[in-house]
Design an enzyme around this catalytic site. Structure first.
Site, mmCIF file in Angstrom:
data_model
loop_
_atom_site.group_PDB
_atom_site.id
_atom_site.type_symbol
_atom_site.label_atom_id
_atom_site.label_comp_id
_atom_site.label_asym_id
_atom_site.label_seq_id
_atom_site.Cartn_x
_atom_site.Cartn_y
_atom_site.Cartn_z
ATOM 1 C CD GLU A 118 -2.857 6.343 9.974
ATOM 2 O OE1 GLU A 118 -3.588 5.674 9.208
ATOM 3 O OE2 GLU A 118 -1.631 6.256 10.009
ATOM 4 C CB CYS A 128 -2.248 2.579 6.692
ATOM 5 S SG CYS A 128 -1.274 3.999 7.169
ATOM 6 C CD GLU A 175 -4.800 -1.893 5.186
ATOM 7 O OE1 GLU A 175 -5.408 -2.174 6.230
ATOM 8 O OE2 GLU A 175 -4.113 -0.859 5.056
ATOM 9 C CE LYS A 187 0.901 -3.306 22.067
ATOM 10 N NZ LYS A 187 1.737 -4.017 21.063
ATOM 11 N N GLY A 204 -3.115 1.291 13.407
ATOM 12 C CA GLY A 204 -3.118 -0.143 13.126
ATOM 13 C C GLY A 204 -4.307 -0.508 12.275
#
Lengths: 305, 493, 287
Positions: free
Chosen positions: B273, B307, B404, B199, B251
């Site tokens: 991850e 990321c 983040e 997806k 994500g």
């Protein structure tokens, strides 16, 4: 605020280190800039105005120098509204002739001196040569540093030599040729740039054109960064001249992109940036005509001098 | 905002006026997008069971690019069935060598259509064409090429372990590197002998659907690769589907934890991850000009939607002012705008939602007493944009230092000793990546070995390669992608 | 001397290099044949566990920082000392219900396993490292690094072999461990602790608790300063709970289960790799 240079810095520790791979990556990124339309025309004309039209051959003759001066003043008769080149660069013996030929044109005469290209001569002979060129009318002196001494680590010698030549130049502008092809590493390029600027260079220049590689983009970028740090520290704007190996307009524009994004727009000026080249001028002219007419050009229609 | 006078710099460079670059847009004229995209299930584009679609926008113009199928539980179930069937009937029966041939084909076809992929990636996601063209797409092809070669060599990757495929892999990928993340997920899964239900993110589904076209053209057996589009709900259907053997997710840490919980007690293999808040450390002996470039690549690459972005800059005190000044001058030469313009350095923020998140953090930074400097580059009227931003006067306890942000926002702190900076760098629940800049070899190894992070860049930043394992410590994830290590996530022993 | 009363041994837990009783003072009775009391065993509480994590965290960096050669020597030293005191292990296992022969087999197998893993300390890095041939001009390599603090829930049986086999992969790789010994057969765990104490294993590297899983599993899996849990037991519902709890800080959970703890498959360096993170480092190659 401008810091005065009261003492000679320690050149063994002054210069920051340079990472070659990082420099090459930065250059690759500059080269992704896409310069089109008006901005391309602007750049082509700007580059033309920065050319030091050069002839430095053993077989040079008064006739050739005269032709070169004419080309400098009239790059392409058919084109209006194009700039003159910045200077004509010749051996000492032709300075007077070039000066007379270019008289009134506003184009400077530059001469190589200090036992160009190797620099192997007694100091006195080098200084005499510089004074001779200035007396003959040279506006700019392109000296070479003693690479042998530099590679030995004798940085004080380089500083003294540049300072002495600067003094001999009087009011003439001093360009210091590092001959980066012989310095080999970017760390050396950076250090030689710093020494030259601290010793009084008005310009730093990559190469004589007699050694391969001559100017490269990574070397030029490192020198531009040295100029930037010197400006941050002193407020003095030092000029930059890549010489040799820049043959086409596309590459010249890439150099201008480096200048603009490293030093800002103040350096986009013939007083602070030059190309040492002979065949570049014609390619710039061809591209200018191509931009104007839309048709790709042939060298047969541009005078070779 | 930080004012010029506060920068205390006498000798500033001038980047405005003079020679400006004309727009140099990449032509999108040969790119054909359909008005509507269905799921790709069992080798065919398939209508969503419930008939629902959602729009995917161009974040640079806020205009609709296409309608995309909204995946329901039934769609996911159909895709998983197709994948199971593809596994049982075809893929598990092929030799490694034949699997390799298919994967090589995909790699080549991506290369052939590279420019088209790059343009669509930039249209759909907002990233500059320079990056999609030079990084995302070539790396995507390279991942397929690299893993293709493993398909018939697995025994050598894990000696004495008798590696076997896991079965059907459910994969959920983010919006920051849509095609590349698909490549990171699909290539090792196929090489290891699994089939896939993937997806893509709801804001960036288009390159995956283009990849579906390639998979069709490459004649992969039906059901080997399936794409179901949709948002979080669709993803959770994949995660919780009982016939999925392996879940791979890239994500946010928040969603990663939900997935972790959801697969607890099942036999599903899991790789995650997740997020990061990487320290980029500049020692006083660093090659400073290259470090500044590394800082820029570290935080402004892909609008900071990375990321592993170097979002916390630590500079040793002796060079702190110099680095900041150079960085500010460098930021002035960054061009923000049309992602399709070849000269654009920083494209559009991926979505309005993400823009809001970033702006909230900027406000928070101001409220927390941060000194904010933003470059003065012009910004388009329409679309979602954030100028490159630097925030000083912050400390470890500030939320903008801890959390983040996932945008082009860099915090800057100073330090005096290596011990101090290592303590600060590791003082985070994350552990994905880090950067170290110093000229001294022994210092490099000392610092890189002390950083608790899965990827450490020394005198460089944000480099990726199919051969190079990537993944996090602590809350930045579980497992590795890339290299030999990345295969093990898709094998059982 | 026939009437001499035995000097009974007090079974304590081993935390931070010291032998301690539970902070709560709680214990559970271990009974032998005919329901006769064998020993009173400490019942570890969450606070004992918390203290053990603090000790394990404190010891981890130094343990990982020792040279691989040195770690190997220390582990080999454990085997040497066990060999010298094997009769004591055998006697304890017999007290817990094993036959003499079974006890001997288990003790020797345990010593052999220690020797086997001691040999891995300076080898596994070579197996699990890679130099990655990246496209750009960079030297790129990936190395295993210890995860940090690992909780080991040792199997009920075989009590000694299971405990040691599930601790070793963590220790070899530079992690520190808090292990919960077999609840029903914890005696040899204490003797093992004594071996650790008098060998050169630094305090805090291996911490051994005794007690009940139901008291501790939740704290093992929710403690935010624990990096991984090795669950070497059979009960899948507890495993499920641990996996769910582990979400808090994404601690890695490994279910290690062997039908036969004596088999060669337990002699397996991949168990070391499971408790390692991979760190990839990039550096430019230039002049």
């Amino acid at each position: 605020m401008t810091q005065t240079l009261n003492e000679i810095p320690d050149f063994k520790t002054l210069s920051p280190r340079v990472d070659q791979v990082g420099v090459e990556e930065r250059v690759a990124r500059f080269n992704t800039r896409s310069i089109k339309k008006d901005s391309k025309m602007y750049a082509l004309k700007l580059a033309l105005s920065m050319v030091d039209l050069t002839t430095l051959e053993g077989m040079d003759s008064p006739g050739k120098v005269r032709q070169l001066c004419y080309k400098a003043m009239h790059p392409h008769e058919k084109l209006e509204d194009i700039p003159k080149v910045a200077a004509v660069c010749v051996y000492p013996s032709f300075v007077r002739l070039a000066k007379e030929t270019l008289s009134g044109s506003g184009i400077n005469v530059a001469s190589v001196a200090t036992a160009f290209p190797s620099g192997w001569a007694p100091m006195k002979a080098k200084l005499d040569e510089v004074r001779y060129c200035v007396d003959e009318g040279a506006d700019e002196i392109d000296m070479v540093i003693s690479r042998g001494e530099f590679l030995k680590g004798n940085y004080g010698y380089i500083y003294d030599e540049v300072a002495a030549v600067k003094e001999a130049c009087g009011s003439a502008h001093l360009k210091v040729i590092l001959e980066t092809g012989e310095l080999q590493t970017l760390d050396n390029v950076r250090r030689a740039s710093d020494i030259s600027m601290y010793a009084g260079a008005d310009f730093i220049k990559t190469s004589t054109g007699k050694i391969s590689p001559a100017a490269t983009q990574p070397v030029t970028l490192v020198m531009l960064e040295a100029i930037r740090d010197f400006y941050y520290k002193t407020g003095k704007k030092i000029g930059m001249k890549p010489a040799g190996g820049i043959r086409d307009a596309k590459l010249a524009i890439r150099y201008l992109v480096m200048v603009k994004e490293t030093l800002g727009i103040d350096w986009l000026d013939p007083d602070l940036f030059r190309f040492g080249a002979s065949s570049l001028a014609n390619d710039l002219l061809m591209q200018i005509v191509k931009q104007q007419t839309g048709a790709y050009q042939s060298l047969d229609y541009f005078s070779k001098d | 905002m930080l004012k010029e006078t506060e920068l205390k710099r006498p000798n500033r460079l001038n980047f405005t006026g003079g020679w400006n670059y004309d727009p140099a847009p990449e032509s999108a004229s040969n790119v054909k997008l359909k008005e509507t995209y269905q799921h790709f299930i069992n080798g065919k584009f398939t209508e969503p069971e419930e008939g629902k679609y959602f729009a995917t926008l161009n974040p640079a113009t806020e205009e609709k690019l296409a309608d995309v199928a909204d995946g329901s539980a039934a769609d996911v179930d159909a895709a998983v069935k197709a994948a199971r069937n593809g596994y049982n009937k075809y893929w598990s029966k092929l030799s490694g060598r034949d699997r390799a041939r298919y994967i090589y084909r995909i790699a080549r076809m991506i290369q052939e259509r590279a420019r088209e992929f790059a343009i669509i990636e930039s249209l759909d996601g907002g990233k500059p064409i320079r990056e999609s063209r030079d990084v995302d797409v070539p790396l995507s092809a390279a991942y397929f090429f690299y893993y293709a070669g493993w398909a018939d060599k697995l025994e050598y990757a894990f000696p004495n372990r008798n590696p076997k495929p896991v079965g059907v892999a459910g994969q959920i990928i983010p919006w920051n590197f849509p095609l590349m993340m698909a490549a990171w997920k699909i290539a090792p899964a196929l090489a290891a002998g699994n089939t896939v239900v993937l997806k893509p993110a709801e804001t960036t589904p288009l390159t995956c659907l283009k990849l579906a076209e390639i998979i069709q053209e490459a004649d992969l057996p039906p059901g080997v690769v399936n794409f179901v589009t949709g948002a979080g709900a669709t993803g959770s259907e994949i995660v919780s589907h009982p016939d999925i053997d392996k879940v791979a997710f890239t994500g946010s840490t928040k969603v990663g934890k939900m997935i972790h919980k959801s697969v607890a007690g099942t036999n599903k293999k899991l790789t995650l991850e997740l997020g990061g808040k990487a320290a980029n450390i500049v020692m006083d002996d660093a090659p400073l000009d290259q470090a500044v470039e590394g800082i820029v690549n570290g935080i402004f690459f892909n609008q900071g939607h990375v990321c592993c972005a170097g979002s916390r800059l630590f500079v040793q005190e002796g060079v702190a002012d110099t680095v900041r000044d150079k960085l500010i001058d460098r930021m002035e030469s960054l061009i923000v705008g049309d992602p399709l313009d070849k000269n654009t350095d920083i494209g559009a923020i991926n979505s309005q939602k993400q823009l809001q998140t970033i702006n909230n953090y900027l406000e928070l930074g101001l409220n927390e007493g941060g000194e904010i400097y933003q470059s003065s580059c012009p910004i388009p009227d329409k679309g979602y944009w954030v100028a490159p931003t630097l925030i000083g006067n912050v400390s470890q306890s500030h939320r903008i230092v801890q959390e983040e942000i996932f945008g082009p926002v860099l915090t800057i702190q100073t330090f005096r000793t290596p011990a101090e900076v290592i303590e600060k760098a590791n003082n985070t629940p994350y552990g994905l990546s880090g950067g170290v800049w110093t000229d001294k070899g022994s210092k490099i190894f000392n610092l890189t070995s002390q950083l608790r992070a899965g990827v450490v860049w020394a005198n460089t930043y944000n480099k990726f390669d199919p051969t190079s394992p990537f993944g996090g410590y602590k809350e930045s994830g579980i497992g590795r992608e890339g290299g030999l290590h990345g295969l093990s996530a898709y094998l059982k022993f | 001397m026939a009437d001499r009363l035995d000097i009974q041994k007090t079974y304590k837990m081993y935390v931070g290099g010291a032998f301690i009783r539970s902070e709560s003072g709680h214990y559970y009775p271990l009974t032998g044949k005919g329901g006769k009391l064998t020993a009173n065993i400490c019942l570890a509480t969450r606070k004992d566990f918390r203290d053990a994590v603090t000790k394990a965290r404190g010891a981890q960096e130094k343990w990982a920082g020792r040279s691989a050669y040195n770690r190997g020597q220390i582990l080999y030293r454990i085997a040497e000392m066990m060999e010298g005191r094997k009769d004591q292990f055998i006697a304890e296992l017999v007290r817990e219900g094993l036959t003499k022969k079974q006890a001997e087999k288990e003790t020797l197998a345990t010593i052999d396993r220690v020797v086997y893993f001691a040999g891995w300390t300076d080898k596994y890095t070579q197996l699990f490292s890679t130099v990655n041939p990246v496209q750009s001009s960079h030297f790129n390599f990936s190395l295993p690094e210890p995860m940090g603090v690992v909780v080991v829930m040792a199997p009920e049986k075989p009590s000694l072999l299971g405990l040691v086999s599930s601790i070793l992969p963590a220790i070899v790789g530079g992690n520190t461990v808090i292990a919960l010994a077999s609840t029903g057969a914890p005696l040899s765990a204490l003797t093992f602790s004594e071996i650790l104490h008098s060998s050169d294993v630094p305090g805090g590297v291996i911490n051994i608790l005794t007690g009940k899983t139901e008291d501790l599993a939740e704290h093992f899996s929710t403690h935010m300063d624990v990096n991984a849990v090795v669950y070497a037991r059979e009960d899948e519902s507890m495993l499920h709970q641990i996996q769910e709890n582990a979400t808090g800080n994404l601690k890695r959970v490994y279910h290690v289960w062997y039908k036969d703890w004596y088999s060669d498959e337990v002699d397996n360096p991949y168990a070391i790799a499971d408790l390692q993170e991979t760190k990839t480092t990039w550096h430019p190659v230039g002049i």
